[in-house]
Design a protein around this motif. Sequence first.
Motif, short mmCIF file in Angstrom:
data_model
loop_
_atom_site.label_atom_id
_atom_site.label_comp_id
_atom_site.label_asym_id
_atom_site.label_seq_id
_atom_site.Cartn_x
_atom_site.Cartn_y
_atom_site.Cartn_z
N LYS A 561 103.27 7.77 -0.87
CA LYS A 561 103.81 8.99 -0.28
C LYS A 561 104.78 9.67 -1.25
CE LYS A 561 101.78 7.80 3.60
NZ LYS A 561 100.54 8.46 4.04
N VAL A 562 104.57 10.97 -1.46
CA VAL A 562 105.39 11.68 -2.43
C VAL A 562 105.95 12.97 -1.82
CG1 VAL A 562 104.22 10.76 -4.47
CG2 VAL A 562 103.32 12.82 -3.35
N ALA A 563 107.01 13.46 -2.47
CA ALA A 563 107.66 14.68 -2.01
C ALA A 563 108.12 15.49 -3.21
CB ALA A 563 108.85 14.37 -1.12
N ILE A 564 108.26 16.78 -3.01
CA ILE A 564 108.86 17.70 -3.98
C ILE A 564 110.02 18.38 -3.27
CG2 ILE A 564 108.50 19.83 -5.30
CD1 ILE A 564 105.59 19.00 -5.69
N ILE A 565 111.15 18.47 -3.96
CA ILE A 565 112.32 19.13 -3.36
C ILE A 565 112.63 20.39 -4.15
CG2 ILE A 565 113.25 16.93 -2.52
CD1 ILE A 565 115.28 17.03 -4.82
N ASN A 566 113.44 21.26 -3.55
CA ASN A 566 113.85 22.46 -4.29
C ASN A 566 115.19 22.22 -4.97
OD1 ASN A 566 115.50 22.56 -2.02
ND2 ASN A 566 115.37 24.79 -1.83
N GLN A 567 115.62 23.17 -5.78
CA GLN A 567 116.85 23.01 -6.56
C GLN A 567 118.07 22.85 -5.66
OE1 GLN A 567 116.00 26.55 -9.12
NE2 GLN A 567 116.77 25.22 -10.76
N GLU A 568 118.10 23.59 -4.54
CA GLU A 568 119.24 23.49 -3.64
C GLU A 568 119.35 22.09 -3.06
OE1 GLU A 568 122.66 24.47 -1.72
OE2 GLU A 568 121.58 25.63 -3.26
N MET A 569 118.23 21.48 -2.74
CA MET A 569 118.23 20.09 -2.25
C MET A 569 118.79 19.17 -3.34
SD MET A 569 117.11 18.13 0.35
CE MET A 569 116.66 16.42 0.67
N ALA A 570 118.38 19.40 -4.57
CA ALA A 570 118.87 18.57 -5.67
C ALA A 570 120.37 18.77 -5.87
CB ALA A 570 118.11 18.90 -6.95
N ARG A 571 120.83 20.01 -5.77
CA ARG A 571 122.26 20.29 -5.96
C ARG A 571 123.10 19.63 -4.87
NH1 ARG A 571 120.51 25.44 -8.05
NH2 ARG A 571 120.24 26.22 -5.93
N GLN A 572 122.61 19.69 -3.62
CA GLN A 572 123.41 19.17 -2.52
C GLN A 572 123.43 17.65 -2.47
OE1 GLN A 572 122.87 20.78 1.43
NE2 GLN A 572 122.33 22.81 0.65
N ASN A 578 119.52 12.27 -11.62
CA ASN A 578 118.16 12.80 -11.69
C ASN A 578 117.47 12.49 -10.36
OD1 ASN A 578 115.60 13.59 -12.26
ND2 ASN A 578 115.27 12.18 -13.98
N PRO A 579 117.05 13.52 -9.61
CA PRO A 579 116.43 13.25 -8.32
C PRO A 579 115.04 12.63 -8.42
CG PRO A 579 116.34 15.58 -8.81
CD PRO A 579 117.17 14.96 -9.89
N LEU A 580 114.38 12.79 -9.56
CA LEU A 580 113.03 12.24 -9.71
C LEU A 580 113.07 10.72 -9.58
CD1 LEU A 580 111.69 14.40 -12.68
CD2 LEU A 580 111.43 14.79 -10.23
N GLY A 581 112.16 10.21 -8.77
CA GLY A 581 112.11 8.77 -8.53
C GLY A 581 112.94 8.33 -7.34
N VAL A 597 108.83 13.47 -6.69
CA VAL A 597 108.10 13.55 -7.96
C VAL A 597 108.27 14.89 -8.65
CG1 VAL A 597 106.38 11.87 -7.20
CG2 VAL A 597 105.98 14.32 -6.79
N GLY A 598 108.93 15.84 -8.00
CA GLY A 598 109.09 17.16 -8.61
C GLY A 598 110.23 17.94 -7.99
N VAL A 599 110.72 18.91 -8.76
CA VAL A 599 111.74 19.85 -8.28
C VAL A 599 111.24 21.26 -8.58
CG1 VAL A 599 114.13 20.64 -8.49
CG2 VAL A 599 113.60 18.20 -8.75
N VAL A 600 111.23 22.12 -7.55
CA VAL A 600 110.78 23.50 -7.72
C VAL A 600 111.94 24.45 -7.47
CG1 VAL A 600 108.39 23.00 -7.08
CG2 VAL A 600 110.04 23.63 -5.31
N GLY A 601 111.72 25.71 -7.82
CA GLY A 601 112.75 26.72 -7.65
C GLY A 601 113.04 27.02 -6.19
#
Length: 804
Positions: A561-572, A578-581, A597-601
């Motif tokens: 199971k994988v997910a991609i988050i946005n930049q705001e999720m990474a910032r918060q 590094n959010p990856l992994g 597995v990824g960060v999008v705008g």
Amino acid sequence: MLTSFLTDLRYGMRTLRRNPGFTGVAVLALALGIGAVSAIFTVANSVLLQPLHFYKSDQLVVINERNLKKGFPEFPLSPGDYLDFRDHNHSFSGISAIETTAFNLSGFAQPERVPAAGVTPEFFQVMGSQPILGRTFTPQEVRVGAEHVAILGYRLWQRRFGGRADVLGRKLKLDAELYTIVGVMPAGFEFPGQTQCWTPYTLKPEDWQERGNHGLGGIGRLKNGVTIEAAQTDLNAIAARAEQAYPDTNSGWDTTLKSLQEDTVGDARLAIVTLAAAVGFVLLIACVNLANLLLSRAAARRREIGIRGALGAGRARLVRQLLTESMLLAGLGALGGVALAWAGTRVLATLSDDILPRASEISVDARVLAFTAAIALFTVVLFGLMPAALMAKTDVNSALRAGGRGSSIGFRRNRLRSLLVVGEVALSIVLLSGAGLMMRSFYHLRNIDPGFDPHGVLTFNTDLPDAQYKTNQQQTEFYDQALEQLRAVPGVTAAGAGWTFPLSNVNIVLSFFQMGKPPVPAGSEPSARYSAVTPDYFTALRIPLKAGRFFTPHDNASSAKVAIINQEMARQFHPNENPLGQRLKMGSSTNAPLEIVGVVGDIRDQQLVSKGQAIVYQAAAQSPNTSMFFAVRTAGNPAALIPAVRAAIRQLDPDLPLDTVGTVEHLVDTSLSDRRFAMSLMAIFATLALTLAIVGIYGVMAYSVTQATQEIGIRMALGAGSGDVLQMVLSHGGMLMALGLLIGVPLALGAGKLLASQLFEVPSSDPFTYAAVSLTLLATGLAACLIPASRAARVDPMVALRIE
């Protein structure tokens, strides 16, 4: 008394007929002012003041829950909380739960998506409405496994069944299942929203105890004499007991209540109040113009008034006669205003059908006519009494004495008229500044980067019926095949789909648990927006990848199971790492963990005015859903591919309708329609105010030049040149404009603060806007002074000195 009034009336009518230019200008100015005010009052009356078309609608209350700790100021009810509120309150005669939904209606030539609602049995009793045909639901029909029944809306009944009375008992195919029609609601009843079909809301007995899943609307009818505040206190006490009993799910939750009318009106109240204030300024400017016209006319009628005084007319008699003339002007202006208001409201109702709530109900009624009459009376008393009183004070001897026309262009000898012009300028700059701020705000909003590229993208929504697509595999296979078909359409460059879509008003928020992080107290879990998307979703919308990778076809039901988050999720939630992994669980601690597995705008998901919020995307193949929004990127005009896209989906399922079909550009444009509407009206009213102000300035300057003809002649005879006279007139006009600006700018700054909540990336004290508006007003005002100034510069001294 009546005879005297009729005499005054006839004389006033003759006087106005002899001065068609003055009468036309005065009536037009009043009609514009009164018409604008009456039009906005008509909107306010229909939308804000008139009760809703429900039995004792003031008793209807919308019930929501809230959790301020989690940032949810208003949230739907959970089934368990709804039962608590329904069964244990002391404030309501009834509370009903509503699940807003939609059905695929098939069995006709063309399938369609029908707005619908699942409701509990109390619903129609709470709303105080009964079917015009048939009956409402019975308690047995809300049980799981009961025969499917439905109640039709009036418009659906007319459109699909021709309004036939034998519709009861007939079958309706909704989401691939047959429903028996048991009732038809009356015309106009479409609650909630534009609902055209109601079905019983059914849950398994154990699901009624669910408290972590919030998805139900609540509507209640207050008992006689109970206030909303008392009812909210009552429900909050129930919520507090639930918080003690169920801390894991109910910690921090209480309720928020508002009247159904307030909920229906929503944010439109502020916009209407703002526009009402704006047209109030327009009316004041129109009335100031009227006062100026009457004062100018008063000076021209000094000899007439003097003669009437010499013949024995007392001041009271003269005031009454002059007020009668003002009343005639106001009456004609009111008639013109009503006509303009009627036409204006028809245009407003048409243009704002998707913007203003209750737009179809906007109409001129007795209350509007009474308001218009009151406004007309207000103009007579406030702006007709002063000129009448001044005229009645005319000295008989000076009025009859020849050669008494000379006056000065100077400010002092035309003080009252000049002060009125200063007031017009001050009021105008308030309106112009407000319009300028809103236009600047709209410009910034229109050019903002939403985080995705809306150009060249077609979007639509499909909702697969559970009865036909029962398993996750069937749902996944359909959407895989649909995307494959769409990519094969000539001109399509990418196609993806997701649970949610930017600016679609579909909002899914889930709490989550971060693996490897310290646990948080129950009820305090963080939350984020959630969506499941196909691999090409980001490519179709051109949402940029910032780190890691996009989803691939290998991210399926059998893979990790994988997910991609946005930049705001990474910032918060991953500020210094590094959010990856990293891993997290969405919704419940028992769910399978997702690896990032990824960060999008960031994207502006719900509204363009709101900044990006934390979002978690999951691979759609690992989280199937019956409802999906499509994004189809094209090489040309996306609207031209609508028939081909419809045909592609129809090949897979001919009974599946496409909903909300359109371009993403149109979606973005529609999201701005309410602000564009308010800005356009404000600009129209500001332009009207500017026009009236310029007319007022021109009128005063032209009158001043005419009255000062002798003085100008003397000055020119003593050696003053045309340039000197031109400068004298323009400097007087410039002084009036400058005084108006000095008074108006502070007023505009104060009014701008009231607009602050409606502005975007523009401060209410924006210096560029105020400078531009001031220069524009000053330039147009001086331009209005040029005609009388040039006329003064051409005065022949010998002719001027012979004037008596």
